[in-house]
Design a protein around this motif. Structure first.
Motif, PDB file in Angstrom:
ATOM      1  N   THR A 340       0.841  -1.230  -0.086  1.00 49.56           N
ATOM      2  CA  THR A 340       0.031  -0.227   0.047  1.00 49.56           C
ATOM      3  C   THR A 340       1.056   1.269  -0.072  1.00 49.56           C
ATOM      4  OG1 THR A 340      -1.908  -1.151   1.226  1.00 49.56           O
ATOM      5  CG2 THR A 340      -1.732   1.442   1.275  1.00 49.56           C
ATOM      6  N   GLU A 341       1.689   1.364   0.921  1.00 54.81           N
ATOM      7  CA  GLU A 341       2.625   2.622   0.842  1.00 54.81           C
ATOM      8  C   GLU A 341       3.260   2.800  -0.512  1.00 54.81           C
ATOM      9  OE1 GLU A 341       6.494   4.273   3.407  1.00 54.81           O
ATOM     10  OE2 GLU A 341       5.665   2.197   4.023  1.00 54.81           O
ATOM     11  N   ASN A 342       4.017   1.834  -0.984  1.00 54.96           N
ATOM     12  CA  ASN A 342       4.781   2.340  -2.271  1.00 54.96           C
ATOM     13  C   ASN A 342       3.776   2.398  -3.353  1.00 54.96           C
ATOM     14  OD1 ASN A 342       7.322   2.108  -0.962  1.00 54.96           O
ATOM     15  ND2 ASN A 342       7.538   0.041  -1.212  1.00 54.96           N
ATOM     16  N   GLN A 343       2.587   1.762  -3.537  1.00 56.16           N
ATOM     17  CA  GLN A 343       1.550   1.993  -4.388  1.00 56.16           C
ATOM     18  C   GLN A 343       1.212   3.454  -4.098  1.00 56.16           C
ATOM     19  OE1 GLN A 343      -1.206  -0.263  -6.079  1.00 56.16           O
ATOM     20  NE2 GLN A 343      -0.455  -2.163  -5.766  1.00 56.16           N
ATOM     21  N   LYS A 344       1.109   3.961  -2.975  1.00 60.43           N
ATOM     22  CA  LYS A 344       0.728   5.323  -2.851  1.00 60.43           C
ATOM     23  C   LYS A 344       1.878   6.366  -3.637  1.00 60.43           C
ATOM     24  CE  LYS A 344      -2.126   5.010   1.260  1.00 60.43           C
ATOM     25  NZ  LYS A 344      -2.399   5.242   2.541  1.00 60.43           N
ATOM     26  N   ARG A 345       2.953   5.841  -3.250  1.00 57.16           N
ATOM     27  CA  ARG A 345       4.279   6.710  -3.614  1.00 57.16           C
ATOM     28  C   ARG A 345       4.345   6.725  -5.306  1.00 57.16           C
ATOM     29  NH1 ARG A 345       8.936   4.270   0.105  1.00 57.16           N
ATOM     30  NH2 ARG A 345       8.915   5.692   2.168  1.00 57.16           N
ATOM     31  N   PHE A 346       4.288   5.521  -5.747  1.00 54.71           N
ATOM     32  CA  PHE A 346       4.520   5.333  -7.105  1.00 54.71           C
ATOM     33  C   PHE A 346       3.419   6.051  -7.954  1.00 54.71           C
ATOM     34  CE2 PHE A 346       3.763   3.010 -11.082  1.00 54.71           C
ATOM     35  CZ  PHE A 346       4.895   2.907 -11.630  1.00 54.71           C
ATOM     36  N   ASN A 347       2.100   5.819  -7.353  1.00 60.36           N
ATOM     37  CA  ASN A 347       1.078   6.385  -8.480  1.00 60.36           C
ATOM     38  C   ASN A 347       0.848   7.970  -8.296  1.00 60.36           C
ATOM     39  OD1 ASN A 347      -0.081   4.094 -10.069  1.00 60.36           O
ATOM     40  ND2 ASN A 347      -0.012   2.859  -7.868  1.00 60.36           N
ATOM     41  N   LYS A 348       0.949   8.275  -6.988  1.00 60.12           N
ATOM     42  CA  LYS A 348       0.799   9.701  -6.738  1.00 60.12           C
ATOM     43  C   LYS A 348       1.973  10.435  -7.743  1.00 60.12           C
ATOM     44  CE  LYS A 348      -0.718  12.993  -4.445  1.00 60.12           C
ATOM     45  NZ  LYS A 348      -2.211  13.363  -4.584  1.00 60.12           N
ATOM     46  N   VAL A 349       3.121   9.897  -7.906  1.00 63.09           N
ATOM     47  CA  VAL A 349       3.954  10.544  -8.946  1.00 63.09           C
ATOM     48  C   VAL A 349       3.497  10.361 -10.429  1.00 63.09           C
ATOM     49  CG1 VAL A 349       6.611  10.535  -9.621  1.00 63.09           C
ATOM     50  CG2 VAL A 349       5.974  10.421  -7.269  1.00 63.09           C
ATOM     51  N   THR A 350       3.224   9.179 -10.846  1.00 63.50           N
ATOM     52  CA  THR A 350       2.952   8.650 -12.065  1.00 63.50           C
ATOM     53  C   THR A 350       1.524   9.067 -12.494  1.00 63.50           C
ATOM     54  OG1 THR A 350       2.135   6.321 -11.572  1.00 63.50           O
ATOM     55  CG2 THR A 350       4.645   6.758 -12.004  1.00 63.50           C
ATOM     56  N   GLN A 351       0.735   9.096 -11.449  1.00 61.91           N
ATOM     57  CA  GLN A 351      -0.826   9.587 -12.024  1.00 61.91           C
ATOM     58  C   GLN A 351      -1.641   8.257 -12.348  1.00 61.91           C
ATOM     59  OE1 GLN A 351      -2.557  12.941 -11.071  1.00 61.91           O
ATOM     60  NE2 GLN A 351      -1.224  12.103  -9.543  1.00 61.91           N
ATOM     61  N   TYR A 352      -1.074   7.172 -12.318  1.00 58.59           N
ATOM     62  CA  TYR A 352      -1.798   5.837 -12.540  1.00 58.59           C
ATOM     63  C   TYR A 352      -2.779   5.589 -11.338  1.00 58.59           C
ATOM     64  CZ  TYR A 352       0.774   5.180 -16.790  1.00 58.59           C
ATOM     65  OH  TYR A 352       1.500   5.376 -18.034  1.00 58.59           O
ATOM     66  N   ILE A 353      -3.628   4.650 -11.520  1.00 54.29           N
ATOM     67  CA  ILE A 353      -4.631   4.154 -10.627  1.00 54.29           C
ATOM     68  C   ILE A 353      -3.909   3.087  -9.810  1.00 54.29           C
ATOM     69  CG2 ILE A 353      -6.819   3.407  -9.903  1.00 54.29           C
ATOM     70  CD1 ILE A 353      -7.786   4.482 -12.492  1.00 54.29           C
ATOM     71  N   PRO A 354      -3.818   3.104  -8.396  1.00 51.59           N
ATOM     72  CA  PRO A 354      -3.220   1.974  -7.585  1.00 51.59           C
ATOM     73  C   PRO A 354      -4.280   0.821  -7.631  1.00 51.59           C
ATOM     74  CG  PRO A 354      -3.571   3.871  -6.327  1.00 51.59           C
ATOM     75  CD  PRO A 354      -4.164   4.380  -7.581  1.00 51.59           C
ATOM     76  N   THR A 355      -3.318  -0.493  -7.870  1.00 53.42           N
ATOM     77  CA  THR A 355      -4.286  -1.870  -7.860  1.00 53.42           C
ATOM     78  C   THR A 355      -4.682  -2.236  -6.462  1.00 53.42           C
ATOM     79  OG1 THR A 355      -2.273  -3.232  -7.697  1.00 53.42           O
ATOM     80  CG2 THR A 355      -2.840  -2.160  -9.976  1.00 53.42           C
ATOM     81  N   LYS A 360      -5.922   3.719  -2.830  1.00 55.56           N
ATOM     82  CA  LYS A 360      -6.613   4.757  -3.996  1.00 55.56           C
ATOM     83  C   LYS A 360      -7.040   6.217  -3.226  1.00 55.56           C
ATOM     84  CE  LYS A 360      -8.905   1.613  -6.942  1.00 55.56           C
ATOM     85  NZ  LYS A 360     -10.107   0.804  -7.396  1.00 55.56           N
ATOM     86  N   GLU A 361      -6.857   6.381  -1.787  1.00 59.04           N
ATOM     87  CA  GLU A 361      -6.956   7.567  -1.266  1.00 59.04           C
ATOM     88  C   GLU A 361      -5.975   8.678  -1.744  1.00 59.04           C
ATOM     89  OE1 GLU A 361      -4.579   6.984   2.854  1.00 59.04           O
ATOM     90  OE2 GLU A 361      -6.300   6.048   2.731  1.00 59.04           O
ATOM     91  N   ILE A 362      -4.999   8.227  -2.117  1.00 62.06           N
ATOM     92  CA  ILE A 362      -4.138   9.322  -2.916  1.00 62.06           C
ATOM     93  C   ILE A 362      -4.912  10.386  -3.744  1.00 62.06           C
ATOM     94  CG2 ILE A 362      -2.008   8.076  -2.850  1.00 62.06           C
ATOM     95  CD1 ILE A 362      -2.294   7.660  -5.940  1.00 62.06           C
ATOM     96  N   PHE A 363      -6.171   9.881  -4.379  1.00 59.52           N
ATOM     97  CA  PHE A 363      -6.831  10.823  -5.134  1.00 59.52           C
ATOM     98  C   PHE A 363      -7.973  11.271  -4.474  1.00 59.52           C
ATOM     99  CE2 PHE A 363      -5.052   7.689  -8.788  1.00 59.52           C
ATOM    100  CZ  PHE A 363      -4.045   8.788  -9.043  1.00 59.52           C
ATOM    101  N   ASP A 364      -8.113  11.338  -3.476  1.00 56.63           N
ATOM    102  CA  ASP A 364      -9.286  11.839  -2.562  1.00 56.63           C
ATOM    103  C   ASP A 364      -9.488  13.363  -2.862  1.00 56.63           C
ATOM    104  OD1 ASP A 364      -9.894   9.615  -1.451  1.00 56.63           O
ATOM    105  OD2 ASP A 364      -9.213   9.898   0.705  1.00 56.63           O
ATOM    106  N   GLU A 365      -8.482  14.109  -2.888  1.00 57.42           N
ATOM    107  CA  GLU A 365      -8.519  15.479  -3.113  1.00 57.42           C
ATOM    108  C   GLU A 365      -8.663  15.693  -5.012  1.00 57.42           C
ATOM    109  OE1 GLU A 365      -8.769  17.498  -0.898  1.00 57.42           O
ATOM    110  OE2 GLU A 365      -8.789  15.775   0.727  1.00 57.42           O
ATOM    111  N   GLU A 366      -8.737  14.908  -5.628  1.00 64.68           N
ATOM    112  CA  GLU A 366      -8.793  15.117  -7.044  1.00 64.68           C
ATOM    113  C   GLU A 366     -10.120  14.312  -7.425  1.00 64.68           C
ATOM    114  OE1 GLU A 366      -5.017  14.496  -9.265  1.00 64.68           O
ATOM    115  OE2 GLU A 366      -4.153  13.818  -7.426  1.00 64.68           O
ATOM    116  N   PRO A 367     -11.106  15.083  -7.606  1.00 65.04           N
ATOM    117  CA  PRO A 367     -12.467  14.491  -7.851  1.00 65.04           C
ATOM    118  C   PRO A 367     -12.478  13.495  -9.121  1.00 65.04           C
ATOM    119  CG  PRO A 367     -12.568  16.927  -8.046  1.00 65.04           C
ATOM    120  CD  PRO A 367     -11.387  16.381  -7.336  1.00 65.04           C
ATOM    121  N   TYR A 368     -11.905  13.953 -10.157  1.00 68.55           N
ATOM    122  CA  TYR A 368     -12.029  13.376 -11.512  1.00 68.55           C
ATOM    123  C   TYR A 368     -11.296  11.882 -11.275  1.00 68.55           C
ATOM    124  CZ  TYR A 368     -14.080  17.121 -13.833  1.00 68.55           C
ATOM    125  OH  TYR A 368     -14.892  18.415 -14.561  1.00 68.55           O
ATOM    126  N   LEU A 369     -10.089  11.894 -10.859  1.00 71.82           N
ATOM    127  CA  LEU A 369      -9.627  10.728 -10.754  1.00 71.82           C
ATOM    128  C   LEU A 369      -9.876   9.727  -9.678  1.00 71.82           C
ATOM    129  CD1 LEU A 369      -5.796  12.169 -11.279  1.00 71.82           C
ATOM    130  CD2 LEU A 369      -6.928  10.853 -12.943  1.00 71.82           C
TER     131      LEU A 369
END
Length: 427
Positions: A340-355, A360-369
């Motif tokens: 979970t921790e590294n998926q947050k790191r990786f996908n926050k930078v790359t803007q892909y969706i975590p698996t 997935k909470e990394i996109f809580d402040e980004e309504p579209y994503l």
């Protein structure tokens, strides 16, 4: 595996197994691993591994910092040294296969859905199931694991996903009397909007017939309840359900709901940006692009339902070759990389969706994503089959022939099925 099949398969497997055998002999004669491996007698990891990955963003400084953090943490926790190498996307198959056959490849590398079954089917990947007894697999999105599994064995863990779905131009939605908060959910509902859009002088949607079938035609096949080919080599592209997708595309083209050049078009950015399309198929990159341009208001909708609600979305994963010198450390790195921790790191930078749902909470402040991230449960990663990449041109060619009016949907579907069978028989 087109590049591999240019060689004698017997020779390839022979070379590969010799490499594996050599590694095993060196371990048994020395009582432990070679310089890359670790002595597992005390239950601890040691030694070193080499990891190959690709550039995922245009900001290599930020991406490099992310990798430094992930690798440093892993090294500190496990005592395993990680040699990280970023390889370009271009010619990646050739580089990876050449290295693996020569027994001097990485211990972990990034793979995409049309690579994994090719490698797994040739016996080139490490089966991960024995290493995952202590891992919470329930947190992974089910569709993300589809692309990491071949013939009931798990060969990778997913790090990223996408989900393709319709983005709607709000101005056009209102112009045709639609409600931006009540978007089409089914084929029939979309078709009603498509008719109204055509009457108002718009195209209903985009269709890039010259691009990949993954994000254009295949979703309609799956939504119809059909499929392309399964792991038992059953060709399904022309069965009763799949035929509905051929008929649907034929109908949309004849009705003028999609542009005239859809037969060979590669993309639809210009038409969409100029406000001539009611809807366009998009993913996270499309949303980011739209937000940066700020051309007009748009909304995103759930994937459509025909017989089933499903769409396309690629999955990226980390895998290990079967001839790694340090399988325990390689498997552990894959597990840690996709936690979970590294998926947050990786996908926050790359803007892909975590698996992982927990990331997935990394996109809580980004309504579209954040909304898009909820659709990965419907996203299939393409045709999971060793021939998935090689059969696509046959389907595309027949689809284009149909749209040109030279074949009926059934004739085109049957011709595609026959071409696929011929290709599978070669292997």
């Amino acid at each position: 595996m087109k590049k591999i099949r240019l060689l004698s398969l017997f020779l390839l497997i022979g070379i590969f197994l010799v490499g594996c055998s050599s590694g095993n002999n060196s371990q048994s004669s020395s009582g432990g691993k070679d310089s890359k491996g670790g002595d597992e007698s005390d239950g601890k990891l040691s030694g070193e591994i080499t990891v190959w990955a690709h550039p995922y963003t245009g900001d290599q400084e930020v991406e490099g910092k992310m990798w430094d953090e992930i690798i440093s943490s892993f090294e500190e926790e496990t005592g395993v040294k990680v040699n990280f190498e970023q390889i370009p996307w271009a010619n990646r198959d050739q580089k990876i296969l050449t290295a693996l056959v020569a027994n001097n490849g990485p211990d972990v590398f990034y793979a995409i859905p049309d690579q994994m079954p090719q490698y797994a089917d040739e016996g080139m990947l490490l089966e991960l199931d024995p290493y995952l007894e202590d891992l919470d697999m329930d947190d992974f999105v089910d569709t993300a694991l589809v692309s990491t599994t071949w013939k009931d064995k798990l060969y990778g863990l997913p790090i990223l996903q996408e989900a393709y779905t319709f983005l709607y131009n709000v101005d056009i939605v209102k112009d045709i009397g639609g409600d931006p908060e009540n978007l089409p959910k089914t084929w029939d509902e979309f078709d009603e909007w498509a008719k109204k859009a055509k009457d108002k002088g718009y195209y209903a949607m985009s269709f890039a017939g010259g691009g990949s079938m993954n994000g254009t035609f295949y979703p309609y096949v799956w939504q119809a309840g059909g499929d392309i080919v399964n792991e038992d080599n059953e060709v399904l592209i022309n069965n009763e359900k799949s035929l509905k997708a051929w008929e649907r595309l034929d109908h949309m083209y004849k009705e003028g709901w999609i542009p005239e050049d859809s037969i060979t078009a590669m993309e639809r950015d210009a038409l969409w940006d100029s406000g001539k399309l009611l809807a366009v198929q998009g993913s996270g990159a499309s949303i980011t692009n739209m937000l940066s341009k700020d051309l007009f208001e748009f909304v995103i909708a759930p994937p459509l339902t025909g017989e089933e609600q499903v769409t396309y979305g690629t999955t990226g994963m980390f895998v290990a070759p079967v001839n790694t010198d340090n399988p325990d450390a390689a498997a552990e790195f894959i597990k840690v990389m996709t936690n979970t921790e590294n998926q947050k790191r990786f996908n926050k930078v790359t803007q892909y969706i975590p698996t992982r749902e927990s990331a997935k909470e990394i996109f809580d402040e980004e309504p579209y994503l954040s909304q898009l991230a909820t659709y990965t449960e419907y996203a299939l990663p393409g045709v999971i089959h060793p021939a998935g990449r090689t059969i696509m041109p046959f389907i595309q060619s027949e689809l284009q022939t149909m749209m040109e009016g030279k074949k009926t949907p059934k004739e085109a579907a049957d011709a595609a099925a026959e071409a696929i069978k011929v290709e599978l028989d070669k292997n």
